[in-house]
Design an enzyme around this catalytic site. Structure first.
Site, short mmCIF file in Angstrom:
data_model
loop_
_atom_site.label_atom_id
_atom_site.label_comp_id
_atom_site.label_asym_id
_atom_site.label_seq_id
_atom_site.Cartn_x
_atom_site.Cartn_y
_atom_site.Cartn_z
N LYS A 110 75.96 43.43 38.99
CA LYS A 110 74.65 43.68 39.59
C LYS A 110 73.82 44.52 38.63
O LYS A 110 74.34 45.22 37.76
CB LYS A 110 74.78 44.41 40.94
CG LYS A 110 75.45 45.79 40.90
CD LYS A 110 74.53 46.92 40.50
CE LYS A 110 75.26 48.28 40.54
NZ LYS A 110 74.45 49.38 39.93
N ASP B 10 78.17 50.91 47.00
CA ASP B 10 77.67 49.64 46.46
C ASP B 10 78.41 48.43 46.99
O ASP B 10 77.97 47.29 46.78
CB ASP B 10 77.79 49.63 44.92
CG ASP B 10 76.73 50.49 44.26
OD1 ASP B 10 75.85 51.00 44.96
OD2 ASP B 10 76.79 50.64 43.02
#
Length: 292
Positions: free
Chosen positions: A9, A134
């Protein structure tokens, strides 16, 4: 065997808006996936054992987020099945690309399917949050505007350019960045609509100045990469990413990367490659916002 990606990401922007009494920082960020990441291979066991290969340097097996995710899923469901898990590691550790969190999310989704547990996405995301802030965005699988400590997610549509991601050969300690006295912690909160309307030229990472001051190698890499295209730190680093106009520009930059640095090209994705591999459909247009 079930083979699935654990994508990287990027934080396309990252604002630190405050610090809670428990030490966690509140933030606003835009998460987007890349079409590059680690790969995990899962094979069913009927004896309850969780076996991970190979071992990661400096990470005890039971502390690995992959193993912790598997154990948590077993405990949640009183499941007596196990798995052999092989990790093909591509993403640098401590790079700000979310590798460990992505590995955990892929494990939760893979074993939920392999063990036929039928847990909902909401439940898997809640379990993932116990492993790290996350993890839920990787479980949800769509580019997102995130608030809180990163767990309050709203799906968004971002531009999907090519990137060059550059790792300058150092490991940044996330705790040292968030504990740094000079870290900006009082950026005024903004609305998601304002963040999306501002777009890439206005986006920034509040951790970048602190990381560049503390890690000269990151600062040097930033200066070099930003000579080609707009460049930003992802997360707390050490990786930097440059937003590019096309793949040919990425290839041209990669040919110039010096020794001691590791770089790769990648395409931005709004639907996670993991969810694409699992056959999950994209979030409906009604449920997402779009960058202008």
């Amino acid at each position: 065997m079930l083979t699935l990606p654990a994508p990287a990401k990027l934080n396309r922007m990252l604002h630190i808006t405050g610090r809670r009494d428990d030490g966690y920082h509140t933030l606003q960020t835009l998460f987007q996936f890349l079409d590059v990441g680690d790969t995990l291979h899962f094979s069913l066991r009927d004896d309850g054992e969780i076996r991970l290969t190979p071992a990661l340097p400096g990470v005890a097996t039971e502390a690995n987020l992959i193993v912790r995710a598997a154990r948590m899923l077993q405990a949640e469901n009183s499941c007596h099945l196990g798995a052999d898990i092989r990790l093909d590691k591509r993403l640098p550790m401590g790079g700000g690309l979310g590798g460990g969190s992505s590995n955990a999310a892929t494990t939760l989704l893979a074993l939920n399917r392999l063990w036929k547990l039928a847990l909902s996405e909401d439940r898997l995301a809640a379990l993932g949050l116990q492993l790290g802030a996350d993890v839920p965005v990787f479980v949800r699988g769509h580019a997102a505007w995130a608030e809180g400590i990163g767990e309050r997610l709203t799906p968004v549509e971002l531009d999907t350019p090519w990137f060059v991601v550059l790792h300058p050969g150092v490991t940044v300690a996330t705790a040292s960045v968030f504990n740094a006295p000079q870290l900006t912690r009082d950026t005024p909160p903004i609305t998601m609509a304002r963040a999306l309307q501002g777009g890439a030229p206005a986006w920034r990472n509040d951790c970048q100045t602190t990381v560049c001051e503390r890690y000269p190698e990151v600062s040097k890499a930033f200066d070099w990469l930003s000579g080609f295209a707009p460049t930003m730190l992802t997360g707390t680093g050490a990786c930097l990413f440059a937003r590019l106009t096309d793949e040919r520009q990425a290839d041209s930059i990669l040919q110039r990367v010096g020794s001691g640095w590791h770089a790769f090209k990648a395409k931005g994705c709004n639907l996670s490659p993991l969810h694409a591999a699992l056959g999950c459909r994209a979030v409906s247009a009604k449920g997402r916002a779009k960058a202008l």
